[in-house]
Motif scaffolding. Structure first.
Motif, PDB file in Angstrom:
ATOM      1  N   MET A   1      55.920  47.725  41.142  1.00  0.00           N
ATOM      2  CA  MET A   1      54.529  48.108  40.881  1.00  0.00           C
ATOM      3  C   MET A   1      54.420  49.632  40.787  1.00  0.00           C
ATOM      4  O   MET A   1      54.894  50.329  41.683  1.00  0.00           O
ATOM      5  N   LYS A   2      53.822  50.118  39.718  1.00  0.00           N
ATOM      6  CA  LYS A   2      53.724  51.571  39.543  1.00  0.00           C
ATOM      7  C   LYS A   2      52.305  52.047  39.883  1.00  0.00           C
ATOM      8  O   LYS A   2      51.673  52.747  39.091  1.00  0.00           O
ATOM      9  N   HIS A  71      48.453  52.471  29.773  1.00  0.00           N
ATOM     10  CA  HIS A  71      49.323  51.933  30.822  1.00  0.00           C
ATOM     11  C   HIS A  71      50.296  50.890  30.265  1.00  0.00           C
ATOM     12  O   HIS A  71      51.482  50.945  30.552  1.00  0.00           O
ATOM     13  N   VAL A  72      49.750  49.947  29.500  1.00  0.00           N
ATOM     14  CA  VAL A  72      50.625  48.893  28.953  1.00  0.00           C
ATOM     15  C   VAL A  72      51.697  49.525  28.054  1.00  0.00           C
ATOM     16  O   VAL A  72      52.847  49.082  28.050  1.00  0.00           O
ATOM     17  N   ALA A  73      51.336  50.583  27.336  1.00  0.00           N
ATOM     18  CA  ALA A  73      52.324  51.286  26.496  1.00  0.00           C
ATOM     19  C   ALA A  73      53.474  51.823  27.343  1.00  0.00           C
ATOM     20  O   ALA A  73      54.593  51.969  26.863  1.00  0.00           O
ATOM     21  N   ASN A  74      53.211  52.104  28.610  1.00  0.00           N
ATOM     22  CA  ASN A  74      54.245  52.635  29.503  1.00  0.00           C
ATOM     23  C   ASN A  74      54.762  51.593  30.483  1.00  0.00           C
ATOM     24  O   ASN A  74      55.266  51.942  31.556  1.00  0.00           O
ATOM     25  N   GLY A  75      54.599  50.332  30.128  1.00  0.00           N
ATOM     26  CA  GLY A  75      55.168  49.265  30.942  1.00  0.00           C
ATOM     27  C   GLY A  75      54.443  49.004  32.246  1.00  0.00           C
ATOM     28  O   GLY A  75      55.029  48.457  33.177  1.00  0.00           O
ATOM     29  N   ILE A  76      53.178  49.413  32.332  1.00  0.00           N
ATOM     30  CA  ILE A  76      52.390  49.141  33.547  1.00  0.00           C
ATOM     31  C   ILE A  76      51.376  48.051  33.225  1.00  0.00           C
ATOM     32  O   ILE A  76      50.672  48.124  32.213  1.00  0.00           O
ATOM     33  N   SER A  77      51.306  47.059  34.093  1.00  0.00           N
ATOM     34  CA  SER A  77      50.425  45.920  33.821  1.00  0.00           C
ATOM     35  C   SER A  77      48.954  46.297  33.964  1.00  0.00           C
ATOM     36  O   SER A  77      48.613  47.296  34.608  1.00  0.00           O
ATOM     37  N   ARG A  78      48.122  45.460  33.381  1.00  0.00           N
ATOM     38  CA  ARG A  78      46.668  45.654  33.506  1.00  0.00           C
ATOM     39  C   ARG A  78      46.239  45.558  34.973  1.00  0.00           C
ATOM     40  O   ARG A  78      45.337  46.259  35.401  1.00  0.00           O
ATOM     41  N   THR A  80      47.956  46.328  37.775  1.00  0.00           N
ATOM     42  CA  THR A  80      48.263  47.566  38.505  1.00  0.00           C
ATOM     43  C   THR A  80      47.304  48.667  38.091  1.00  0.00           C
ATOM     44  O   THR A  80      46.805  49.423  38.927  1.00  0.00           O
TER      45      THR A  80
END
Lengths: 234, 281
Positions: A1-2, A71-78, A80
């Motif tokens: 998790m980021k 965020h999604v572009a950088n691999g972080i989920s909605r 998080t």
């Protein structure tokens, strides 16, 4: 998790925007001060708190569109991203309160109407300065989450849905509500008294604002959790 | 390592079925070409792998874990496409700082080095860049992330021939340095054909072909010679296409060449010709 990365990213962006807003208010206050010397000593700069409330509403609206995409572009989920957003709002609201307090300190001698909303809250709820600031904090929180929810509803609906929402919303507020007051004055007065109960005391208003925040927050998550990412025009 | 497993993936938009029960395995450490005509479902597939959109049904897993709303898995994937995802008011180098925070493998030094080679001004905002330089910004970002899976949807959009050449060179150098899975989706097939190890062709939302490039090339060949001789040779063979110029003719034939009569010249079939033949209605 980021979470940490997301929280820092969102907080930094919002703090930067709020500082620019405060900077604009300082400039406006100085301009009004100058005008009051040149034109009319009655000229005063006010409405700062309303300005910050609008800022928080717009920030909430923008957040729904911009945050998940970046965020999604950088691999972080909605999920998080949204959790970090929820942690960011109180942090930034607190910062905005501090900025308001600094503005008050700077200009309270020359602009007595600078924060009339604060004065109104203090008088209406028989509370001190800190108590009124806490109410404002809750108000900022609620309005930001409400902005997020409104943007989410418009983002997720199709074109017809958006038009319907805008038309129905406008119709209820601009036509149906005034008509209700005119046609059924007793019922409207009863409804008014019922609603007034919720804002009658400091405690009830605080609880109501918290409840609205929670409701907006929960609905906001339902809207964002499966929202498709759309491109933005550069 | 299982790679990316795509199981019975379907995506519907109102009355359009963009993907229709796709089953596919993307193996780790290979360069893939994802080919298909406009509207075939390539971008939809890549966007779903990158968690940008959700499927109507089906699943995508990376090493056994769902890719949807999974930070750990998505931290191994980086996708670029026509979609602009970052804040329009941020400068390129600031966006890279944000990417670096999320992809620990991101090398700012390498990104700046590539920016120098492509003459990308990192102090500009993406919206101030031309279409070509926007693409360069995206491909430099993708290469610098060092993600295990890099998805490149139309990575040469707006690039001139010099920049395309440089991109292919840098892509191969990056892959040689640390092999990773790279999926390239493009319409300029012949230019990327030499980079690819595996070819996936999608037609009308379904996987039409998923083969190593060597096997794809063995699927057909071309024969060139005098028109009458070529026509004589072609009789009884499955023709993929033909071209005529003056009295000369080139025929594209399915299968392996075997013995070629004197006077005719045989050559390997180019990927584009095969693609056109396979994807024509």
């Amino acid at each position: 998790m980021k979470f940490k990365q997301s929280f820092l990213y969102q907080t930094k962006k919002m703090l930067y925007a709020s500082l620019i807003t405060s900077g604009v208010y300082v400039l406006l206050a100085l301009l009004m001060l100058l005008l009051s010397h040149i034109l009319d000593p009655e000229i005063q700069f006010n409405g700062v708190i309303i300005g910050y409330l609008v800022f928080m509403l717009v920030s909430g609206i923008v957040a729904f569109v911009n945050n998940p995409r970046a965020h999604v572009a950088n691999g972080i989920s909605r999920r998080t991203c949204y959790l970090a957003f929820l942690a960011m709002i109180p942090t930034v609201s607190l910062a905005v309160i501090l900025e308001m307090a600094v503005l008050r300190l700077l200009f309270m001698d020359v602009s007595t109407e600078l924060d009339w909303v604060l004065e109104f809250l203090m008088q209406s709820y028989q509370t001190g300065y800190l108590g009124a600031l806490f109410l404002l904090f809750l108000l900022l929180l609620t309005i930001n989450l409400a902005g997020f929810l409104i943007a989410g509803a418009f983002y997720r609906l199709n074109v017809i849905g958006r038009i319907l929402l805008a038309v129905v919303g406008g119709f209820v507020l601009m036509v149906l509500l005034p008509l209700f007051v005119v046609v059924c004055p007793d019922a409207a007065a009863a409804l008014g008294r019922f609603l007034a109960e919720f804002v009658a005391s400091y405690g009830s208003l605080s609880v109501m604002l918290l409840l609205i925040s929670c409701l907006c927050g929960a609905c906001g998550y339902l809207l964002v959790r499966r929202s498709p990412i759309r491109s933005v025009k550069w | 390592m299982n790679g990316i497993e795509i199981v019975q993936l379907t995506k519907e938009y109102k009355d359009i079925r963009a993907l229709d029960g796709v089953n596919l395995t993307i193996q780790p450490g290979k360069i893939y070409g994802l080919l298909g005509r406009n509207g075939a479902g390539k971008s939809t597939l890549l966007h779903m792998i990158a968690n940008r959109i959700f499927p109507t049904s089906g699943e995508i897993r990376l090493d056994g874990e769902s890719v949807f709303e999974n930070d750990r898995v998505q931290g191994r994937i980086y996708c670029i496409s026509e979609m602009n995802c970052y804040d329009a008011d941020d400068k390129v180098y600031k966006i890279w700082n944000w990417v670096q925070n999320c992809y620990p493998g991101f090398s700012m030094e390498y990104a700046n080095q590539l920016a120098g080679k492509f003459e990308l001004n990192t102090k500009k905002k993406p919206r101030q860049l031309s279409t070509g330089y926007n693409t360069i910004f995206k491909i430099v970002t993708a290469l610098a992330t060092d993600a295990d899976y890099i998805l490149l949807d139309e990575p040469i959009l707006g690039l001139d021939a010099n920049h395309r050449e440089l991109f292919y060179k840098e892509l191969l150098a990056n892959y040689a340095e640390r092999p990773k899975t790279i999926i390239i989706s493009t319409h300029i097939i012949e230019e990327i054909a030499d980079l690819l190890e595996q070819v996936v062709i999608i037609k009308e939302g379904k996987v039409l072909l998923d083969l190593p490039i060597e096997e794809v090339r063995k699927m057909g060949y071309s024969v060139t010679g005098k028109k009458s001789e070529v026509e004589q040779y072609c009789s009884g063979r499955t023709l993929l296409g033909e071209e005529e110029l003056g009295g000369m003719k080139t025929a594209y034939i399915q299968g392996e060449p075997g013995e070629i009569p004197a006077g005719l010249e045989a050559a390997a079939l180019d990927l584009q010709k095969l693609f056109i033949r396979l994807t024509n209605s």
